[in-house]
Each structure stands twice: as C-alpha cells, then as structure tokens.
Design a protein around this motif. Structure first.
Motif, mmCIF file in Angstrom:
data_model
loop_
_atom_site.group_PDB
_atom_site.id
_atom_site.type_symbol
_atom_site.label_atom_id
_atom_site.label_comp_id
_atom_site.label_asym_id
_atom_site.label_seq_id
_atom_site.Cartn_x
_atom_site.Cartn_y
_atom_site.Cartn_z
ATOM 1 N N TYR A 237 -8.583 -1.506 11.041
ATOM 2 C CA TYR A 237 -10.002 -1.494 11.382
ATOM 3 C C TYR A 237 -10.705 -0.514 10.451
ATOM 4 O O TYR A 237 -10.443 0.689 10.488
ATOM 5 C CB TYR A 237 -10.215 -1.069 12.836
ATOM 6 N N GLY A 238 -11.583 -1.028 9.603
ATOM 7 C CA GLY A 238 -12.287 -0.200 8.638
ATOM 8 C C GLY A 238 -11.550 -0.063 7.326
ATOM 9 O O GLY A 238 -12.103 0.449 6.341
ATOM 10 N N SER A 239 -10.302 -0.515 7.295
ATOM 11 C CA SER A 239 -9.495 -0.393 6.067
ATOM 12 C C SER A 239 -10.039 -1.318 4.986
ATOM 13 O O SER A 239 -10.479 -2.441 5.251
ATOM 14 C CB SER A 239 -8.040 -0.735 6.359
ATOM 15 N N VAL A 240 -10.024 -0.830 3.758
ATOM 16 C CA VAL A 240 -10.555 -1.563 2.611
ATOM 17 C C VAL A 240 -9.397 -2.118 1.778
ATOM 18 O O VAL A 240 -8.426 -1.408 1.498
ATOM 19 C CB VAL A 240 -11.442 -0.648 1.738
ATOM 20 N N TYR A 241 -9.522 -3.385 1.375
ATOM 21 C CA TYR A 241 -8.479 -4.047 0.598
ATOM 22 C C TYR A 241 -9.111 -4.688 -0.629
ATOM 23 O O TYR A 241 -10.249 -5.171 -0.589
ATOM 24 C CB TYR A 241 -7.782 -5.117 1.433
ATOM 25 N N THR A 242 -8.338 -4.718 -1.718
ATOM 26 C CA THR A 242 -8.820 -5.288 -2.978
ATOM 27 C C THR A 242 -8.146 -6.630 -3.225
ATOM 28 O O THR A 242 -6.914 -6.754 -3.169
ATOM 29 C CB THR A 242 -8.518 -4.343 -4.150
ATOM 30 N N CYS A 243 -8.959 -7.642 -3.499
ATOM 31 C CA CYS A 243 -8.448 -8.990 -3.748
ATOM 32 C C CYS A 243 -8.086 -9.156 -5.234
ATOM 33 O O CYS A 243 -8.393 -8.298 -6.062
ATOM 34 C CB CYS A 243 -9.494 -10.024 -3.345
ATOM 35 N N LYS A 244 -7.458 -10.278 -5.549
ATOM 36 C CA LYS A 244 -6.999 -10.484 -6.924
ATOM 37 C C LYS A 244 -8.167 -10.591 -7.903
ATOM 38 O O LYS A 244 -7.988 -10.355 -9.110
ATOM 39 C CB LYS A 244 -6.116 -11.731 -7.012
ATOM 40 N N CYS A 245 -9.348 -10.922 -7.412
ATOM 41 C CA CYS A 245 -10.541 -11.001 -8.255
ATOM 42 C C CYS A 245 -11.138 -9.625 -8.534
ATOM 43 O O CYS A 245 -12.110 -9.505 -9.284
ATOM 44 C CB CYS A 245 -11.587 -11.898 -7.597
ATOM 45 N N GLY A 246 -10.582 -8.575 -7.917
ATOM 46 C CA GLY A 246 -11.091 -7.223 -8.101
ATOM 47 C C GLY A 246 -12.147 -6.827 -7.093
ATOM 48 O O GLY A 246 -12.538 -5.661 -7.031
ATOM 49 N N LYS A 247 -12.617 -7.778 -6.296
ATOM 50 C CA LYS A 247 -13.621 -7.481 -5.277
ATOM 51 C C LYS A 247 -12.941 -7.011 -3.992
ATOM 52 O O LYS A 247 -11.792 -7.349 -3.730
ATOM 53 C CB LYS A 247 -14.477 -8.713 -5.001
ATOM 54 N N GLN A 248 -13.691 -6.245 -3.210
ATOM 55 C CA GLN A 248 -13.099 -5.623 -2.024
ATOM 56 C C GLN A 248 -13.694 -6.175 -0.736
ATOM 57 O O GLN A 248 -14.833 -6.660 -0.696
ATOM 58 C CB GLN A 248 -13.311 -4.104 -2.069
ATOM 59 N N GLU A 289 2.682 1.302 6.986
ATOM 60 C CA GLU A 289 3.431 0.065 6.708
ATOM 61 C C GLU A 289 2.522 -1.154 6.813
ATOM 62 O O GLU A 289 2.564 -2.066 5.974
ATOM 63 C CB GLU A 289 4.584 -0.083 7.693
ATOM 64 N N VAL A 290 1.710 -1.183 7.867
ATOM 65 C CA VAL A 290 0.796 -2.320 8.067
ATOM 66 C C VAL A 290 -0.157 -2.443 6.888
ATOM 67 O O VAL A 290 -0.346 -3.532 6.315
ATOM 68 C CB VAL A 290 0.008 -2.165 9.390
ATOM 69 N N ASN A 291 -0.762 -1.322 6.510
ATOM 70 C CA ASN A 291 -1.738 -1.365 5.423
ATOM 71 C C ASN A 291 -1.100 -1.749 4.096
ATOM 72 O O ASN A 291 -1.706 -2.475 3.292
ATOM 73 C CB ASN A 291 -2.457 -0.020 5.302
ATOM 74 N N GLU A 292 0.125 -1.294 3.848
ATOM 75 C CA GLU A 292 0.802 -1.656 2.597
ATOM 76 C C GLU A 292 1.084 -3.149 2.535
ATOM 77 O O GLU A 292 0.864 -3.793 1.498
ATOM 78 C CB GLU A 292 2.098 -0.858 2.464
ATOM 79 N N ARG A 293 1.555 -3.711 3.644
ATOM 80 C CA ARG A 293 1.862 -5.144 3.658
ATOM 81 C C ARG A 293 0.591 -5.977 3.529
ATOM 82 O O ARG A 293 0.563 -6.977 2.797
ATOM 83 C CB ARG A 293 2.624 -5.519 4.931
ATOM 84 N N LEU A 294 -0.457 -5.567 4.233
ATOM 85 C CA LEU A 294 -1.723 -6.297 4.130
ATOM 86 C C LEU A 294 -2.311 -6.181 2.733
ATOM 87 O O LEU A 294 -2.884 -7.150 2.209
ATOM 88 C CB LEU A 294 -2.718 -5.790 5.174
ATOM 89 N N SER A 295 -2.189 -5.034 2.107
ATOM 90 C CA SER A 295 -2.699 -4.855 0.743
ATOM 91 C C SER A 295 -2.013 -5.824 -0.216
ATOM 92 O O SER A 295 -2.658 -6.417 -1.091
ATOM 93 C CB SER A 295 -2.480 -3.413 0.277
ATOM 94 N N GLN A 296 -0.698 -5.996 -0.061
ATOM 95 C CA GLN A 296 0.037 -6.923 -0.912
ATOM 96 C C GLN A 296 -0.429 -8.363 -0.694
ATOM 97 O O GLN A 296 -0.661 -9.110 -1.647
ATOM 98 C CB GLN A 296 1.538 -6.811 -0.634
#
Length: 376
Positions: A237-248, A289-296
C-alpha cells in the motif's frame, strides 16, 4: 439554481500567507464578499513578494499569492493610525466573520482582538489562527510545525534524512479545521443570534492529522519510523514500482481479495497462496520479500496495459503523475477557477452541493484595490 449560500455575507480577512487566506477564498467561493485587510506598514501580504525566478520582479500578484486569494478585494490599513483603525471598526459593524492570524497578544496590542471587535458587533464570529495556541506566544511557521509535529521525521526514505512536505500542509490542515469551526459557529449563531470566538493552532491541527500513525504509537505501542512510501499497517500500500517502460505506478491493496487479483493479473497466482503472503498480517511481517517479488513481476509489464487490467478488476492502482499530467485529467480541470484572460486558479472547495449556484470569482486582487465606501 439557488444563489450561493453566503451571497450577503461580509468576511474580513486579517490574515496572510496561506492558512487564513485559504479560509477567505473558501467563503468567497460560497458567494461571500471577502475583503482582504492588508498591513499598509509592511506593503501587504508577504506572499506578494514570494516570486519564482520566472515571474516579473514588479508583479504584486505572483503565483503563490494566487493560491489562496481569488474572489477578494484588498484594502491596506495601518492599525496604528487612529483613522485607519476606525475605518476597520466601521467595516466590523457590517461584518459576519473575521479571519485573523496573530501571535497571542498581538491582536490585543493592535486593538483588533475578538473582545474589542465583539463590543462593536456582538454577532461577529472571529476565527483566530495561532502557531501553538493562546498560551504560547511563538509565531507559527509551516516548516517548523512540520518538524515539531512529526511529519518531517516520518517523511522520507528509510535510512535517509527528514523531508519537508512539498506543500505547506500544516497551513492547509489548519485552514480546514478553521473552516469547520467557523461553520459550526455560524450554525450556532443561526440558533442563538450570538457571535463566537473560534481558535485553532497549527500544531494541534497537525497532531490531529497524524491519524493512524498516532494510534500506532498510542494504542499499539509501536514508534512510527520513516518508511518512504510504504504503509506501516498494510502491504502493498503506497509502494512505488517501476515498469519495463520506465514509468512508475503505485499500489493500494487494502484487502486479501485484491491481492489475489493482483497476483493473477501478474501471472503469479500461486504467490497469493504462500502462507507468508496470503494475508495482510503476514505480508506486513514479510514486507521486503513481497515488495521484491512484486518489483520483479511489475518490472516485466508495460504501465498503461497493466493499469488497464488492474482497474478493470477493481484492483487499486495508479500512475505516478507529474503536475502537468495531473492537470490534464478532466477531474482536475473541473477544479480550475477561470476569469477572462487571468491565469487559472485552483478551487478551495472540492465538494458539490445540490441546487447551489457556484459564485463567479474575480482574480486575485492587486494591492489596495478596494476604493468604495461600502461592500457591493
């Protein structure tokens, strides 16, 4: 459509910077006549001098001033001059509300305090903003109160330093508290005919807004720490992730059902069944762990396509927008104030009241532009 609710109200604004003027514009948007009383001894509201490098040096209506001064007229008075103080007192006879922001004791020195003005107009409602309350004579500054209320300590990345919020949030929170107090006082006056003093401090408005961070400490006994965009009670919740296009993008997963849908959309259905991730309680304990897996997983997705899938399945998520992108949204366009060739302003009011006509506001006033003998 009915006329604006406060069409015949007169509000005198004895306040500067952001908190008090925001309340003044709020009443202007509801149809009130708002007269901004500026200090002639200091050439008016200090924000008339807070200019960006891209703004003309000689403008007295810079962008910052425009944030909270639509729909007003400006009258410059020096209360140390007897005739000019009497001019204020004449206006007070007609006024419904006074908005003031003085250090404790200063309004009394200038003879513009509640007791003095109430003797002129017993129906007057007087809203007074201080930094720390009536018993503490320190001046209130937003950045200082952000520090003293814990907001700066909590804001920023883990391991990094405290960070000030990018807007004067303490002023804005205080303005909302004062609006609520003044509306309660107006309702009471309708019932009793009596005026009232309404007081609010920046510090107490800020502490009130600590919300779950306060109760995490007071109830659960856990001292809140700097967590970046993460939420102490919910993951992700509130965590920021970067997509393959470079957008977040940001996720705001509030329950386990939403998390299961998220995993399915990401092609990782089995992730939601892992005991360490299956419930919010367990995800909070395995946050990294959750955030690392979701980031991938999210790093393999295109942002726009992923957001479309998430929104179609009612999984809370949104793009990280720049300010120009924010104002490209139709909902943001509805928040703009427009008048002729003037640059747009932003509404203080984000709610809609059925059958109420919106007031047509004039742009922010030039310094001391009020010349009439009475309010129109």
């Amino acid at each position: 459509m009915e006329n604006p609710i406060f069409k015949d109200m007169l509000v005198l604004e004895l306040a500067s910077v952001l908190a008090g003027p925001s309340v003044g514009q709020f009443f202007a948007e509801l149809g009130a006549n708002v007269l901004k009383i500026e200090n002639a001894a200091t050439n008016g509201d200090v924000t008339r001098n807070w200019k960006l490098t891209t703004e003309p040096a000689d403008t007295d209506i810079p962008a910052y001033f425009c944030a909270a001064n639509w729909g007003k007229k400006s009258l410059a008075l020096n209360f140390k001059e007897k005739e000019e103080l009497q001019q204020l007192y004449k206006l007070v006879q007609q006024a419904d509300v006074v908005i003031a922001s003085y250090k404790p004791g200063d309004a009394e020195k200038l003879a513009v305090d509640y007791e003095t003005l109430r003797s002129i107009n017993p129906r007057l409602i007087y809203g007074h903003i201080t930094g720390y309350g009536a018993a503490d004579d320190r001046a209130g500054y937003d950045a200082v109160v952000q520090a003293e209320s814990g907001f700066m300590y909590l804001n920023g990345e883990p391991g990094g330093g405290p960070v000030k919020m990018p807007v004067a949030l303490m002023d804005i929170l205080t303005a909302h508290q004062l609006k609520e107090g003044l509306l309660v006082a107006l309702l009471r006056r309708e019932r009793t005919g009596e005026g009232q003093l309404v007081e609010v401090s920046l510090l107490q408005a800020a502490v009130s807004a600590l919300a779950n961070q306060a109760t995490n400490y007071l109830v659960a006994g856990q001292e809140p720490k700097r967590m970046g965009s993460d939420h102490p009670n919910i993951v992700p919740y509130g965590s920021v992730y970067t997509c393959k296009c470079g957008k977040q993008l940001v996720l705001a997963i509030g329950d386990d059902r939403q998390f299961r849908k998220l995993c399915t959309i990401l092609g990782a259905e089995g992730m939601a069944a892992i005991p360490a991730y299956a419930t919010n309680y367990s995800r909070v304990q395995h946050r990294q762990e959750v955030n690392e897996r979701l980031s991938q997983l999210i790093g393999q997705q295109d942002r726009e396509g992923l957001l479309q899938q998430l929104q179609a399945q009612h999984v809370p998520a949104g793009a990280i927008y720049t300010i120009p992108e924010v104002f490209a949204q139709p909902q943001a366009q509805e928040m703009l104030l427009r008048n002729g060739d003037a640059k747009p302003g932003v509404r203080q009011i984000a709610f809609k009241v059925q059958h109420q006509e919106q007031a047509q506001l004039t742009p922010p006033p030039s310094y001391n532009n009020y010349k009439e003998d009475k309010i129109d």
